[in-house]
Every structure is written in structure tokens, then in C-alpha cells.
Design a protein around this motif. Structure first.
Motif, PDB file in Angstrom:
ATOM      1  N   MET A 183      38.340  33.548  50.845  1.00  0.00           N
ATOM      2  CA  MET A 183      39.615  34.250  50.896  1.00  0.00           C
ATOM      3  C   MET A 183      40.519  33.816  49.739  1.00  0.00           C
ATOM      4  O   MET A 183      41.137  34.642  49.054  1.00  0.00           O
ATOM      5  CB  MET A 183      40.297  33.947  52.234  1.00  0.00           C
ATOM      6  CG  MET A 183      41.615  34.639  52.425  1.00  0.00           C
ATOM      7  SD  MET A 183      41.418  36.396  52.759  1.00  0.00           S
ATOM      8  CE  MET A 183      43.054  36.786  53.360  1.00  0.00           C
ATOM      9  N   GLY A 184      40.600  32.509  49.504  1.00  0.00           N
ATOM     10  CA  GLY A 184      41.420  32.003  48.404  1.00  0.00           C
ATOM     11  C   GLY A 184      40.929  32.495  47.057  1.00  0.00           C
ATOM     12  O   GLY A 184      41.733  32.818  46.171  1.00  0.00           O
ATOM     13  N   PHE A 185      39.605  32.583  46.894  1.00  0.00           N
ATOM     14  CA  PHE A 185      39.057  33.045  45.624  1.00  0.00           C
ATOM     15  C   PHE A 185      39.419  34.502  45.358  1.00  0.00           C
ATOM     16  O   PHE A 185      39.839  34.853  44.243  1.00  0.00           O
ATOM     17  CB  PHE A 185      37.532  32.869  45.629  1.00  0.00           C
ATOM     18  CG  PHE A 185      36.872  33.345  44.371  1.00  0.00           C
ATOM     19  CD1 PHE A 185      36.999  32.635  43.188  1.00  0.00           C
ATOM     20  CD2 PHE A 185      36.125  34.516  44.362  1.00  0.00           C
ATOM     21  CE1 PHE A 185      36.388  33.080  42.022  1.00  0.00           C
ATOM     22  CE2 PHE A 185      35.519  34.965  43.210  1.00  0.00           C
ATOM     23  CZ  PHE A 185      35.651  34.240  42.024  1.00  0.00           C
ATOM     24  N   TYR A 186      39.258  35.368  46.359  1.00  0.00           N
ATOM     25  CA  TYR A 186      39.580  36.780  46.151  1.00  0.00           C
ATOM     26  C   TYR A 186      41.082  36.988  45.941  1.00  0.00           C
ATOM     27  O   TYR A 186      41.482  37.876  45.188  1.00  0.00           O
ATOM     28  CB  TYR A 186      39.067  37.621  47.318  1.00  0.00           C
ATOM     29  CG  TYR A 186      37.605  37.975  47.175  1.00  0.00           C
ATOM     30  CD1 TYR A 186      37.192  38.982  46.306  1.00  0.00           C
ATOM     31  CD2 TYR A 186      36.632  37.283  47.877  1.00  0.00           C
ATOM     32  CE1 TYR A 186      35.849  39.291  46.145  1.00  0.00           C
ATOM     33  CE2 TYR A 186      35.285  37.584  47.725  1.00  0.00           C
ATOM     34  CZ  TYR A 186      34.908  38.583  46.859  1.00  0.00           C
ATOM     35  OH  TYR A 186      33.578  38.883  46.701  1.00  0.00           O
ATOM     36  N   LEU A 187      41.897  36.178  46.587  1.00  0.00           N
ATOM     37  CA  LEU A 187      43.337  36.252  46.320  1.00  0.00           C
ATOM     38  C   LEU A 187      43.635  35.834  44.878  1.00  0.00           C
ATOM     39  O   LEU A 187      44.478  36.443  44.205  1.00  0.00           O
ATOM     40  CB  LEU A 187      44.099  35.355  47.299  1.00  0.00           C
ATOM     41  CG  LEU A 187      44.239  35.864  48.734  1.00  0.00           C
ATOM     42  CD1 LEU A 187      44.895  34.810  49.611  1.00  0.00           C
ATOM     43  CD2 LEU A 187      45.056  37.155  48.778  1.00  0.00           C
ATOM     44  N   SER A 188      42.937  34.818  44.394  1.00  0.00           N
ATOM     45  CA  SER A 188      43.148  34.385  43.008  1.00  0.00           C
ATOM     46  C   SER A 188      42.686  35.461  42.026  1.00  0.00           C
ATOM     47  O   SER A 188      43.304  35.644  40.970  1.00  0.00           O
ATOM     48  CB  SER A 188      42.400  33.069  42.742  1.00  0.00           C
ATOM     49  OG  SER A 188      40.994  33.262  42.725  1.00  0.00           O
ATOM     50  N   LEU A 189      41.622  36.201  42.366  1.00  0.00           N
ATOM     51  CA  LEU A 189      41.187  37.305  41.510  1.00  0.00           C
ATOM     52  C   LEU A 189      42.247  38.393  41.444  1.00  0.00           C
ATOM     53  O   LEU A 189      42.512  38.966  40.375  1.00  0.00           O
ATOM     54  CB  LEU A 189      39.879  37.894  42.029  1.00  0.00           C
ATOM     55  CG  LEU A 189      38.607  37.056  41.865  1.00  0.00           C
ATOM     56  CD1 LEU A 189      37.398  37.830  42.390  1.00  0.00           C
ATOM     57  CD2 LEU A 189      38.373  36.644  40.419  1.00  0.00           C
ATOM     58  N   LEU A 190      42.869  38.695  42.586  1.00  0.00           N
ATOM     59  CA  LEU A 190      43.941  39.699  42.598  1.00  0.00           C
ATOM     60  C   LEU A 190      45.125  39.250  41.761  1.00  0.00           C
ATOM     61  O   LEU A 190      45.732  40.057  41.055  1.00  0.00           O
ATOM     62  CB  LEU A 190      44.378  39.970  44.040  1.00  0.00           C
ATOM     63  CG  LEU A 190      43.459  40.858  44.880  1.00  0.00           C
ATOM     64  CD1 LEU A 190      43.918  40.888  46.335  1.00  0.00           C
ATOM     65  CD2 LEU A 190      43.424  42.277  44.326  1.00  0.00           C
ATOM     66  N   MET A 191      45.451  37.968  41.825  1.00  0.00           N
ATOM     67  CA  MET A 191      46.576  37.451  41.044  1.00  0.00           C
ATOM     68  C   MET A 191      46.298  37.518  39.549  1.00  0.00           C
ATOM     69  O   MET A 191      47.212  37.698  38.740  1.00  0.00           O
ATOM     70  CB  MET A 191      46.864  35.994  41.443  1.00  0.00           C
ATOM     71  CG  MET A 191      47.350  35.816  42.862  1.00  0.00           C
ATOM     72  SD  MET A 191      47.561  34.060  43.284  1.00  0.00           S
ATOM     73  CE  MET A 191      47.994  34.157  45.024  1.00  0.00           C
ATOM     74  N   ARG A 192      45.031  37.375  39.160  1.00  0.00           N
ATOM     75  CA  ARG A 192      44.671  37.343  37.745  1.00  0.00           C
ATOM     76  C   ARG A 192      44.321  38.706  37.161  1.00  0.00           C
ATOM     77  O   ARG A 192      44.124  38.830  35.950  1.00  0.00           O
ATOM     78  CB  ARG A 192      43.471  36.404  37.554  1.00  0.00           C
ATOM     79  CG  ARG A 192      43.812  34.940  37.585  1.00  0.00           C
ATOM     80  CD  ARG A 192      44.508  34.483  36.338  1.00  0.00           C
ATOM     81  NE  ARG A 192      43.744  34.785  35.118  1.00  0.00           N
ATOM     82  CZ  ARG A 192      44.125  34.437  33.897  1.00  0.00           C
ATOM     83  NH1 ARG A 192      45.261  33.806  33.724  1.00  0.00           N
ATOM     84  NH2 ARG A 192      43.384  34.744  32.850  1.00  0.00           N
ATOM     85  N   LEU A 193      44.224  39.732  37.991  1.00  0.00           N
ATOM     86  CA  LEU A 193      43.814  41.048  37.505  1.00  0.00           C
ATOM     87  C   LEU A 193      44.629  41.550  36.316  1.00  0.00           C
ATOM     88  O   LEU A 193      44.068  42.105  35.371  1.00  0.00           O
ATOM     89  CB  LEU A 193      43.858  42.066  38.645  1.00  0.00           C
ATOM     90  CG  LEU A 193      42.606  42.155  39.516  1.00  0.00           C
ATOM     91  CD1 LEU A 193      42.832  43.141  40.646  1.00  0.00           C
ATOM     92  CD2 LEU A 193      41.397  42.576  38.694  1.00  0.00           C
TER      93      LEU A 193
END
Length: 371
Positions: free
Chosen positions: A187-197
């Protein structure tokens, strides 16, 4: 107001089978169950992962790219032209020929000079190979770690081999600490991907990536909260099984090891087709649609989660079509166009491997694929 909405949103009848209440899933006598508030820990974890990513790309990814011979291509800088720059920034990067002719007349340039200016200006904004390599290497590290960790967690669980067992005694299934931490890191990883998009390399399937990441976050949140961790863990493992192969393929593609890239791409394609187009619909979708309500009636959470899983499957089909198109170009035509955005215009006589044309839009839901 927020408290009232939260109370309304998490009603028993929405997320649990008929005649089941949240009070039955309260921790007691050493039995621990998932709770929606547990996933709040993913927010600070996403920030930690972002910091770890910056450190990894700076001190591991970049030196590794240089050691493997990844080289950024030298790009010619355009001559400053205020009128063309304004058009480039406000009206579009690829003007049509009538617009090019008008701009050429206004700037005192020929049509060919104006076309060349826009082509070089677009090249200036394209990401360098080292940046793309660093991004791919970070995702490779996480997906591989997640796959190995998830496989070690689920290997001795009976529902890995028989998905129908995901519904045994549902929803009164206790939560193991290892499962909680795996879910939390995903969950934390996918949230970090959204933040970095907004800052990462924008590929041709940017919109599909955003959709995939949002669907993944919503699926993980709702499946965890409704104690659908067993079936959710199978979805995570299935996606990670091919995502790390794709990121490895991208990494090698940015080097000169074409044969290794070709082999990795073929392996990735086989794993992707088998897991996303065979196992996912026949095992995951089938059991969530039929077996999940065999002992109880359908409810809102049942329809909601099946809808998200179907949307995920549509994205699988979309990416599968891209992969098939690449394989067709290589195996039938024997010649494909170089499609890496950081490389200058290719020679039409250049015979390329499938990795030379590795489509920049191929990314995991997990995660760039993530698949």
C-alpha cells in the motif's frame, strides 16, 4: 461531518455479508482481525519509501547505470526563439503543417528549419536514459522483494494452491503479522508511486498508469478493511510475479545487452500472459464472483470489489495488446521502429530486437507494472 460520513461509509451491510457485524471482528482472546484504520500507517510509510527511493537512485541506481554502460545521448540545443517557444509551451509540441508554415513566415525561417526547431525542442524535454534506468531499478528492487517476500509468506498457506479456501469461515479469519506488513508495504509503495507520478517519466499509457494505481490503492484498502486479505494477497502475488521481470527488461534495454533483453522480454511475456490472462480470470475472478457468495447472499462490497477486479482485468488486456503488437512486429516483420523517446530519430534500415523497441508504455499494474 467527517465522523458522520465515516460511520455511514463503513456500515456493516455495505462491506460484510448479511447477518455479520463489525463487532464480530473485534480483537479478542488473542485473535487479531484487520481494521480500516490500520491502513493509515501506509501514509508515513509512503514518505519513507520516497526518501529511500531518492537515496537508492542517487547512490545505487546511478552508479549501477554507469557501470553497465548506460549512456545519455547528446542533444543539440535549439536557438532561442521567443515566438516558437511560446507556441511550444501554450499551444502544443507538434503543430500541424499550416501552423508550421505560418510560424516560419512570422519568424523568417524556412519550413524545414521550423520543423527541426520543434523536433529538437521536444528532444530537450525527453528524459535521459539514466533517469529511466534509475526509476526502473527502484521498481525492480521493490517488486522482486515483494514477490519473494509474498511467496515465502503464502507458500505454506492452503489458499495459495486452492483459492476457493479464501472463503472458508469468511469473514472471521484472523490476520497474521506477516500478512499485515506485506499489505502495508504494498500500500505504501503504490501511494509513493502516485505521489511521484508528476515527476516520473511520462509514458504513453500515463492515464492507464494513474487508473491502475488508484484501483490498486482502493482494492487494497477495501479488501483489507473487509477482511478479504486472503484473496487480496493472491492478487498482489500474481501481479508481482511479472512486474519485476518487466522492470529488469527495461533496465537491460537501456544497456547494450540486447540478447539478454530479448530473453527477458520473452520470459516476461509468457509469465504476463499466463498470470494476467489465464490465472487471474480463471482463478481470481471466478472465485470472487462465484465462490465468495456460495454460503451467503451478495452485498455491496461484493459488487464493488468485483467491479474493480474487472477493471483491472481490462487493463491487463490493454497491456497484453501492446505486448502482442511488439512481438508481432519482431517475429513477422523482422524490423521495428526504435521507440525509446530519449533516442534520436532511427535509421529505417536498422534491424532491431524487440527490446530495441521496448514500448515505453509497458509498466506494472503492480507497477510501471505494475502492472
Amino acid at each position: 461531518m467527517l465522523s458522520s460520513f465515516n460511520e455511514w461509509f463503513w456500515q456493516d451491510r455495505f462491506w460484510l455479508p448479511p447477518n455479520i457485524t463489525w463487532t464480530q471482528l473485534e480483537d479478542q482472546d488473542g485473535r487479531v482481525y484487520p481494521h480500516p484504520q490500520d491502513m493509515l500507517a501506509a501514509l508515513p510509510l509512503a514518505l519513507v519509501l520516497l526518501a529511500m527511493r531518492l537515496i537508492f537512485e542517487r547512490f545505487v541506481g546511478l552508479p549501477l547505470s554507469r557501470w553497465l554502460g548506460v549512456q545519455d545521448h547528446t542533444r543539440r540545443q535549439v536557438k532561442p526563439n521567443a515566438r516558437l517557444e511560446k507556441h511550444f509551451l501554450t499551444e502544443g509540441h507538434r503543430p500541424k503543417e499550416p501552423q508550421l508554415s505560418l510560424l516560419a513566415a512570422q519568424c523568417g525561417l524556412t519550413l524545414q528549419q521550423t520543423q527541426r526547431w520543434f523536433r529538437r525542442r521536444r528532444n530537450q524535454d525527453r528524459p535521459q536514459l539514466t533517469k529511466k534506468f534509475c526509476e526502473a531499478s527502484w521498481r525492480f528492487l521493490f517488486y522482486l522483494s515483494s514477490f519473494v517476500g509474498g511467496l515465502s509468506i503464502l507458500y505454506h498457506e492452503p489458499w495459495l494452491w486452492a483459492p476457493v479456501m479464501c472463503w472458508d469461515n469468511y469473514p472471521e479469519q484472523t490476520l497474521k503479522p506477516s500478512m499485515y506488513w506485506w499489505y502495508l508495504f504494498e500500500m505504501g509503495f503504490y501511494l509513493s508511486l502516485l505521489m511521484r507520478l508528476p515527476f516520473d517519466v511520462k509514458r504513453k499509457d500515463f492515464k492507464e498508469q494513474v487508473m491502475h494505481h488508484f484501483v490498486a490503492v482502493i482494492l487494497m484498502t477495501t479488501s483489507y478493511s473487509a477482511n478479504l486479505v486472503r484473496i487480496g494477497s493472491l492478487v498482489l502475488l500474481l501481479h508481482d510475479s511479472s512486474d519485476y521481470l518487466l522492470e529488469a527488461c527495461k533496465m537491460v534495454n537501456y544497456t547494450q545487452y540486447r540478447r539478454v533483453c530479448d530473453a527477458l522480454f520473452l520470459i516476461f511475456s509468457l509469465v504476463f500472459f499466463y498470470t494476467r490472462l489465464v490465472l487471474f480470470p480463471t482463478q481470481i475472478l471466478y472465485t470472487t464472483y462465484y465462490d465468495s457468495v456460495s454460503n451467503s447472499g451478495p452485498f455491496f462490497g461484493y459488487y464493488f470489489l468485483n467491479m474493480l477486479l474487472m477493471l483491472l482485468q481490462l487493463l491487463h488486456v490493454f497491456w497484453a495488446c501492446l505486448i502482442l503488437r511488439m512481438l508481432y512486429s519482431f517475429m513477422k516483420k523482422g524490423q521495428v521502429w526504435l521507440d525509446l523517446p530519449t533516442v534520436p530519430s532511427p535509421s529505417p534500415k536498422l534491424l532491431l530486437s524487440p527490446c530495441s523497441n521496448l514500448h515505453p508504455s509497458l509498466s506494472s499494474p503492480d507497477g510501471e507494472g505494475h502492472s
